[in-house]
Design a protein around this motif. Structure first.
Motif, PDB file in Angstrom:
ATOM      1  N   VAL A 369       0.783  -1.124   0.019  1.00  8.38           N
ATOM      2  CA  VAL A 369       0.073  -0.130  -0.020  1.00  8.38           C
ATOM      3  C   VAL A 369       0.723   1.321  -0.046  1.00  8.38           C
ATOM      4  O   VAL A 369       1.763   1.363   0.746  1.00  8.38           O
ATOM      5  CB  VAL A 369      -1.086   0.090   1.349  1.00  8.38           C
ATOM      6  CG1 VAL A 369      -1.931   1.216   1.434  1.00  8.38           C
ATOM      7  CG2 VAL A 369      -1.850  -1.207   1.345  1.00  8.38           C
ATOM      8  N   GLU A 373      -2.495   5.855  -1.798  1.00  5.15           N
ATOM      9  CA  GLU A 373      -3.666   5.087  -1.684  1.00  5.15           C
ATOM     10  C   GLU A 373      -4.344   5.267  -0.246  1.00  5.15           C
ATOM     11  O   GLU A 373      -5.405   5.136   0.085  1.00  5.15           O
ATOM     12  CB  GLU A 373      -3.089   3.813  -1.787  1.00  5.15           C
ATOM     13  CG  GLU A 373      -2.922   3.335  -3.281  1.00  5.15           C
ATOM     14  CD  GLU A 373      -2.325   2.001  -3.628  1.00  5.15           C
ATOM     15  OE1 GLU A 373      -2.531   1.567  -4.560  1.00  5.15           O
ATOM     16  OE2 GLU A 373      -1.656   1.486  -2.464  1.00  5.15           O
ATOM     17  N   VAL A 374      -3.353   5.175   0.872  1.00  2.00           N
ATOM     18  CA  VAL A 374      -3.833   5.429   2.388  1.00  2.00           C
ATOM     19  C   VAL A 374      -4.593   6.776   2.404  1.00  2.00           C
ATOM     20  O   VAL A 374      -5.739   6.888   3.006  1.00  2.00           O
ATOM     21  CB  VAL A 374      -2.743   5.290   3.419  1.00  2.00           C
ATOM     22  CG1 VAL A 374      -3.296   5.579   4.785  1.00  2.00           C
ATOM     23  CG2 VAL A 374      -1.988   3.823   3.151  1.00  2.00           C
ATOM     24  N   LEU A 377      -7.913   6.553   0.605  1.00  2.00           N
ATOM     25  CA  LEU A 377      -8.985   5.910   1.676  1.00  2.00           C
ATOM     26  C   LEU A 377      -9.236   6.885   2.788  1.00  2.00           C
ATOM     27  O   LEU A 377     -10.578   6.885   3.135  1.00  2.00           O
ATOM     28  CB  LEU A 377      -8.475   4.544   1.900  1.00  2.00           C
ATOM     29  CG  LEU A 377      -9.411   3.748   3.055  1.00  2.00           C
ATOM     30  CD1 LEU A 377     -10.719   3.406   2.094  1.00  2.00           C
ATOM     31  CD2 LEU A 377      -8.553   2.598   3.322  1.00  2.00           C
ATOM     32  N   LYS A 420      -6.826  -1.026   3.431  1.00  2.00           N
ATOM     33  CA  LYS A 420      -6.520  -0.879   2.262  1.00  2.00           C
ATOM     34  C   LYS A 420      -5.895  -2.361   1.561  1.00  2.00           C
ATOM     35  O   LYS A 420      -6.003  -2.801   0.450  1.00  2.00           O
ATOM     36  CB  LYS A 420      -5.609   0.254   1.819  1.00  2.00           C
ATOM     37  CG  LYS A 420      -5.280   0.577   0.446  1.00  2.00           C
ATOM     38  CD  LYS A 420      -6.594   0.744  -0.376  1.00  2.00           C
ATOM     39  CE  LYS A 420      -6.348   1.070  -1.863  1.00  2.00           C
ATOM     40  NZ  LYS A 420      -7.679   1.460  -2.630  1.00  2.00           N
ATOM     41  N   ASP A 423      -8.273  -4.837   1.246  1.00  2.00           N
ATOM     42  CA  ASP A 423      -9.072  -4.560  -0.204  1.00  2.00           C
ATOM     43  C   ASP A 423      -8.390  -5.107  -1.400  1.00  2.00           C
ATOM     44  O   ASP A 423      -8.922  -5.374  -2.306  1.00  2.00           O
ATOM     45  CB  ASP A 423      -9.108  -2.802  -0.330  1.00  2.00           C
ATOM     46  CG  ASP A 423     -10.380  -2.346   0.392  1.00  2.00           C
ATOM     47  OD1 ASP A 423     -11.090  -3.314   1.354  1.00  2.00           O
ATOM     48  OD2 ASP A 423     -10.468  -1.128   0.818  1.00  2.00           O
ATOM     49  N   LYS A 424      -7.082  -4.937  -1.472  1.00  2.00           N
ATOM     50  CA  LYS A 424      -6.139  -5.453  -2.378  1.00  2.00           C
ATOM     51  C   LYS A 424      -6.374  -6.930  -2.417  1.00  2.00           C
ATOM     52  O   LYS A 424      -6.113  -7.347  -3.707  1.00  2.00           O
ATOM     53  CB  LYS A 424      -4.648  -4.763  -2.394  1.00  2.00           C
ATOM     54  CG  LYS A 424      -4.621  -3.542  -2.445  1.00  2.00           C
ATOM     55  CD  LYS A 424      -3.319  -3.126  -2.811  1.00  2.00           C
ATOM     56  CE  LYS A 424      -3.025  -1.586  -3.328  1.00  2.00           C
ATOM     57  NZ  LYS A 424      -1.648  -1.228  -3.620  1.00  2.00           N
TER      58      LYS A 424
END
Length: 452
Positions: A369, A373-374, A377, A420, A423-424
């Motif tokens: 991550v 991306e963090v 989110l 996250k 989620d991946k």
């Protein structure tokens, strides 16, 4: 010092740590010498207490502490060097011989360890997982519209009490003949909502009353419980039982909450000035918002189904007896009754299996991550929080500032990072199975959860 491992079976091992005197003696003596410099004892100057006395006073506790350090370092190093995928923490072996720190110089400690199983994750397009597309029905949009009209409504004073009015006034305690009780309970500023009155007769007595009008009534028949009566009369709840319940209310003010009209003013308040120009656009914008919410619900259901699918497919065996012992040794587990442990242990096992599966997917596919991306989110979460308070038109600059503040908190950052990453993992599963899309009503979708 010598460390060995004996495999009991594929999931359980015993690690033996053998410690000799020369492993701890030097460090223990150094600690005792430091103690000697600091110890205060009547009859001796600081730093001049005989070493024999210091050893007698502190030798055993220092020995135990040094040996515990050696054990901790030895176990940690052995597990790391041998790349053992242990579950929980090592536990003292149930057959450990008693240790006599007063007379022994060499020691042997045995520890039980639970080992994670070796397994493979094999996903193909023959593996089918449903993805539910929830239908957006007109009644959903109607509910949103109604909620917005209530949220952005306003309070207006009226000239008479109506069915849903908020009424303010004064009260005086009266006797059965309707006379004011001398030194009785009275207040000049009380209020109630007509919607809270329980008895139809009392509600009718207040309806259409105007400023200055009075109503005699029994508060214990008017309100549902002692808590409401106490709030109305500004008493403690326990005082309510003893009071004479008859009061005269004099009306001073009444007001109604008026729902907002569905017009340009409401459109601007909900979605920002000038962005919505008609009722049709308003409903379409609400529909888009509902769709985003429903997608999150669909994604969550897919996650639950994917988790269940992989846990069942991999069918992992775990060292259950060891894990029960380990869980009982933790603070949370020690507080569980036997019955509670029996109920919660299967859930613990399922979650642990998922953690192992998730970790393997992450490792084998080198998932990671990024900071961007963090942050993204975090902004999504912030936007959802604002939306709960009716703020759907938050400027990007304010949203990002709020998101960055959230990431300054270690717990929030860790939670978002793990979300996250999970989620991946779910995206990886989606790409490697057959996603069976199914259209479903919101009512049917809700039943999927209640059926579990």
């Amino acid at each position: 010092m010598n460390i060995t491992k004996e495999n009991i079976d594929e999931l359980n091992s015993v690690i033996t740590v053998s410690i000799e005197k020369n492993d701890y003696e030097e460090n223990a003596e150094k600690v005792l010498r430091d103690y000697r410099k600091k110890v205060n004892l009547d009859g001796f100057r600081a730093g001049k207490v005989p070493m024999g006395m210091v050893r007698k006073m502190y030798g055993k506790s220092v020995l135990v502490e040094e040996i515990n350090k050696l054990i901790s370092e030895a176990l940690s190093g052995f597990i790391s060097e041998n790349q053992l995928n242990v579950l929980g923490e090592p536990l003292p072996n149930k057959d450990q011989k008693p240790v006599d720190f007063d007379h022994q110089s060499d020691f042997e400690f045995k520890f039980d360890v639970g080992i994670a199983p070796d397994f493979e994750i094999k996903l193909t397009k023959r593996d089918k997982i449903p993805f539910y597309q929830i239908q957006i029905e007109d009644k959903m949009i109607d509910n949103y519209v109604e909620n917005y009209t209530k949220r952005f409504g306003k309070v207006e004073t009226t000239d008479k009490i109506e069915e849903n009015s908020l009424v303010k006034g004064s009260v005086q305690q009266i006797d059965k003949e309707g006379n004011i009780v001398k030194n009785g309970l009275s207040h000049d500023d009380v209020m109630f909502s007509m919607e809270r009155l329980q008895q139809v007769k009392i509600k009718k007595a207040f309806t259409n009353k105007k400023i200055g009008d009075t109503v005699d009534f029994d508060v214990k028949k008017a309100f549902e419980n002692d808590t409401e009566i106490a709030a109305f009369l500004k008493l403690k709840k326990e005082e309510v039982a003893e009071i004479n319940p008859n009061f005269r209310f004099t009306v001073n003010e009444m007001s109604n909450y008026i729902d907002a009209e569905i017009n340009q003013e409401l459109f601007d308040k909900v979605f920002g000035e000038g962005k919505i120009k008609s009722v049709e656009e308003f409903r379409n914008a609400i529909k888009d918002d509902i769709a985003k919410t429903l997608v999150r619900e669909s994604e969550f259901k897919f996650f639950l189904d994917a988790k269940e699918k992989l846990v069942n497919k991999t069918n992992l065996e775990l060292p259950e007896e060891f894990l029960k012992r380990w869980l009982s040794s933790t603070k949370e587990g020690s507080e569980l009754t036997e019955e509670k442990m029996k109920d919660e242990f299967p859930l613990f096992l399922e979650d642990l299996k998922w953690q192992l599966i998730k970790s393997k997917v992450i490792t084998e596919n080198e998932l990671n991550v990024t900071e961007e991306e963090v942050l993204s989110l975090s902004k999504e979460v912030a936007l959802q929080q604002f939306a709960q308070y009716g703020l759907s038109n938050v400027p990007d600059e304010q949203l990002e500032g709020y998101a960055r503040e959230m990431l300054k908190k270690d717990d929030d950052r860790k939670r978002l990072y793990e979300k996250k990453l999970e989620d991946k993992v779910v995206e990886y599963i989606k790409e490697n199975v057959k996603v069976d899309e199914k259209e479903i009503s919101s009512e049917e979708f809700s039943k999927l959860f209640s059926a579990k």
